[in-house]
Motif scaffolding. Structure first.
Motif, PDB file in Angstrom:
ATOM      1  N   PRO A   1     -65.834  93.897  60.980  1.00 38.00           N
ATOM      2  CA  PRO A   1     -65.092  94.587  59.995  1.00 38.00           C
ATOM      3  C   PRO A   1     -63.642  94.213  59.764  1.00 38.00           C
ATOM      4  N   ARG A   2     -63.118  94.289  58.568  1.00 33.69           N
ATOM      5  CA  ARG A   2     -61.828  94.149  58.179  1.00 33.69           C
ATOM      6  C   ARG A   2     -60.995  95.513  58.286  1.00 33.69           C
ATOM      7  N   VAL A   3     -60.315  95.690  59.192  1.00 35.00           N
ATOM      8  CA  VAL A   3     -59.137  96.716  59.238  1.00 35.00           C
ATOM      9  C   VAL A   3     -57.879  96.681  58.568  1.00 35.00           C
ATOM     10  N   ASP A   4     -57.491  97.787  57.696  1.00 33.24           N
ATOM     11  CA  ASP A   4     -56.397  97.859  57.305  1.00 33.24           C
ATOM     12  C   ASP A   4     -55.281  98.399  58.018  1.00 33.24           C
TER      13      ASP A   4
ATOM     14  N   GLU B   1     -69.599  97.639  48.719  1.00 31.36           N
ATOM     15  CA  GLU B   1     -68.381  97.884  48.713  1.00 31.36           C
ATOM     16  C   GLU B   1     -67.875  97.206  50.078  1.00 31.36           C
ATOM     17  N   GLY B   2     -68.404  97.041  51.055  1.00 29.78           N
ATOM     18  CA  GLY B   2     -68.075  96.130  52.379  1.00 29.78           C
ATOM     19  C   GLY B   2     -67.910  94.812  51.913  1.00 29.78           C
ATOM     20  N   SER B   3     -68.815  94.146  51.076  1.00 31.43           N
ATOM     21  CA  SER B   3     -68.477  92.870  50.673  1.00 31.43           C
ATOM     22  C   SER B   3     -67.240  92.695  49.919  1.00 31.43           C
ATOM     23  N   GLU B   4     -66.826  93.425  48.822  1.00 29.78           N
ATOM     24  CA  GLU B   4     -65.820  93.654  48.088  1.00 29.78           C
ATOM     25  C   GLU B   4     -64.536  93.387  49.001  1.00 29.78           C
ATOM     26  N   HIS B   5     -64.640  94.627  50.025  1.00 31.82           N
ATOM     27  CA  HIS B   5     -63.454  94.823  50.942  1.00 31.82           C
ATOM     28  C   HIS B   5     -63.045  93.458  51.889  1.00 31.82           C
ATOM     29  N   LEU B   6     -64.242  92.769  52.135  1.00 27.52           N
ATOM     30  CA  LEU B   6     -63.927  91.578  52.902  1.00 27.52           C
ATOM     31  C   LEU B   6     -63.526  90.473  52.138  1.00 27.52           C
ATOM     32  N   MET B   7     -64.080  90.359  50.836  1.00 29.43           N
ATOM     33  CA  MET B   7     -63.692  89.228  50.016  1.00 29.43           C
ATOM     34  C   MET B   7     -62.083  89.662  49.461  1.00 29.43           C
ATOM     35  N   ALA B   8     -61.479  90.659  49.528  1.00 25.90           N
ATOM     36  CA  ALA B   8     -60.243  91.025  48.940  1.00 25.90           C
ATOM     37  C   ALA B   8     -59.300  90.104  49.927  1.00 25.90           C
ATOM     38  N   ASP B   9     -59.795  89.797  51.169  1.00 27.18           N
ATOM     39  CA  ASP B   9     -58.915  88.940  51.991  1.00 27.18           C
ATOM     40  C   ASP B   9     -59.239  87.360  51.842  1.00 27.18           C
ATOM     41  N   PRO B  10     -58.430  86.469  51.143  1.00 26.67           N
ATOM     42  CA  PRO B  10     -58.855  85.062  50.902  1.00 26.67           C
ATOM     43  C   PRO B  10     -59.064  84.343  52.066  1.00 26.67           C
ATOM     44  N   ALA B  11     -58.660  84.952  53.187  1.00 30.33           N
ATOM     45  CA  ALA B  11     -58.824  83.901  54.351  1.00 30.33           C
ATOM     46  C   ALA B  11     -60.099  84.269  54.812  1.00 30.33           C
ATOM     47  N   ILE B  12     -60.610  85.484  54.739  1.00 30.17           N
ATOM     48  CA  ILE B  12     -62.294  85.777  55.052  1.00 30.17           C
ATOM     49  C   ILE B  12     -63.132  85.133  54.050  1.00 30.17           C
ATOM     50  N   THR B  13     -62.636  85.200  52.782  1.00 32.28           N
ATOM     51  CA  THR B  13     -63.547  84.567  51.659  1.00 32.28           C
ATOM     52  C   THR B  13     -63.796  83.087  52.005  1.00 32.28           C
ATOM     53  N   ALA B  14     -62.660  82.430  52.396  1.00 33.53           N
ATOM     54  CA  ALA B  14     -62.725  80.910  52.594  1.00 33.53           C
ATOM     55  C   ALA B  14     -63.665  80.673  54.012  1.00 33.53           C
ATOM     56  N   ARG B  15     -63.928  81.575  54.704  1.00 37.18           N
ATOM     57  CA  ARG B  15     -64.819  81.399  55.939  1.00 37.18           C
ATOM     58  C   ARG B  15     -66.375  81.841  55.682  1.00 37.18           C
ATOM     59  N   LEU B  16     -66.491  82.345  54.430  1.00 36.85           N
ATOM     60  CA  LEU B  16     -67.932  82.912  54.277  1.00 36.85           C
ATOM     61  C   LEU B  16     -68.920  81.690  54.198  1.00 36.85           C
ATOM     62  N   ASP B  17     -68.577  80.485  53.798  1.00 39.09           N
ATOM     63  CA  ASP B  17     -69.628  79.292  53.414  1.00 39.09           C
ATOM     64  C   ASP B  17     -70.578  78.953  54.619  1.00 39.09           C
ATOM     65  N   ALA B  18     -71.861  79.230  54.491  1.00 29.90           N
ATOM     66  CA  ALA B  18     -72.735  78.953  55.510  1.00 29.90           C
ATOM     67  C   ALA B  18     -73.997  78.306  55.136  1.00 29.90           C
TER      68      ALA B  18
ATOM     69  N   VAL C   1     -57.146 101.015  60.556  1.00 34.44           N
ATOM     70  CA  VAL C   1     -57.730 102.171  59.763  1.00 34.44           C
ATOM     71  C   VAL C   1     -58.827 101.200  58.839  1.00 34.44           C
ATOM     72  N   PHE C   2     -59.853 101.881  58.905  1.00 33.36           N
ATOM     73  CA  PHE C   2     -61.182 101.634  58.118  1.00 33.36           C
ATOM     74  C   PHE C   2     -60.970 102.128  56.788  1.00 33.36           C
ATOM     75  N   ALA C   3     -61.322 101.406  55.807  1.00 28.65           N
ATOM     76  CA  ALA C   3     -61.342 101.746  54.491  1.00 28.65           C
ATOM     77  C   ALA C   3     -62.636 102.682  54.198  1.00 28.65           C
ATOM     78  N   TRP C   4     -62.474 103.754  53.384  1.00 28.74           N
ATOM     79  CA  TRP C   4     -63.524 104.800  53.373  1.00 28.74           C
ATOM     80  C   TRP C   4     -64.371 104.267  52.023  1.00 28.74           C
ATOM     81  N   PHE C   5     -65.580 104.303  52.113  1.00 27.83           N
ATOM     82  CA  PHE C   5     -66.082 103.758  50.781  1.00 27.83           C
ATOM     83  C   PHE C   5     -67.059 104.824  50.115  1.00 27.83           C
TER      84      PHE C   5
END
Length: 145
Positions: free
Chosen positions: A36-39, A84-101, A48-52
């Protein structure tokens, strides 16, 4: 209860979060924690974890997401990740750049709660769906397939 069992069995429990890695002692294997991505809304020392919107969406949205690499093959293990969780992760460009699999373990058993941009970012050659008949939640959903 499960934390008590781990303690009784002398098993170390450590919470993970995006940006960390797990060392398995094999140089051919890397495990990156993407979620999970914390804020840090109030201070850099307070996670802090985002509330969805409700408990279920929030728990699933903060699933542990791992990218396991074995030599040249990448696997993305997405837990019960939802829109919601996917959008939250992808709001961080560093995480989005690591998704390719190459291989994706489908989010939430192939539920209808998936985020198309997340699947496009992973761009897997193979997707595995973990699902069963009991209880029958209708997974995988035709819209996911």
């Amino acid at each position: 209860a499960w934390i008590n069992v781990l303690a009784a069995e002398h098993v170390e429990y450590v919470a993970v979060r995006a940006g960390e890695s797990i060392d398995v002692g094999d140089p051919a294997v890397t495990i990156e924690v993407l979620g999970p991505r914390v804020d840090h809304l109030t201070s850099p020392d307070r996670d802090v974890f985002a509330w969805f919107g409700d408990k279920g969406l929030t728990i699933n949205g903060h699933s542990v997401v791992l990218r396991l690499t074995y030599r040249d093959v990448r696997f993305l293990l997405s837990g019960d990740l939802n829109i919601e969780g996917s959008e939250h992760l992808m709001a961080d460009p560093a995480i989005t750049a690591r998704l390719d699999a190459h291989v994706l373990k489908a989010p939430h058993h192939g539920s209808h709660e998936f985020y198309r941009p997340f699947l496009k970012a992973v761009n897997p050659q193979i997707t595995a769906i973990s699902s069963g008949e009991i209880p029958d939640h209708g997974h995988p959903r035709p819209i996911f397939l």
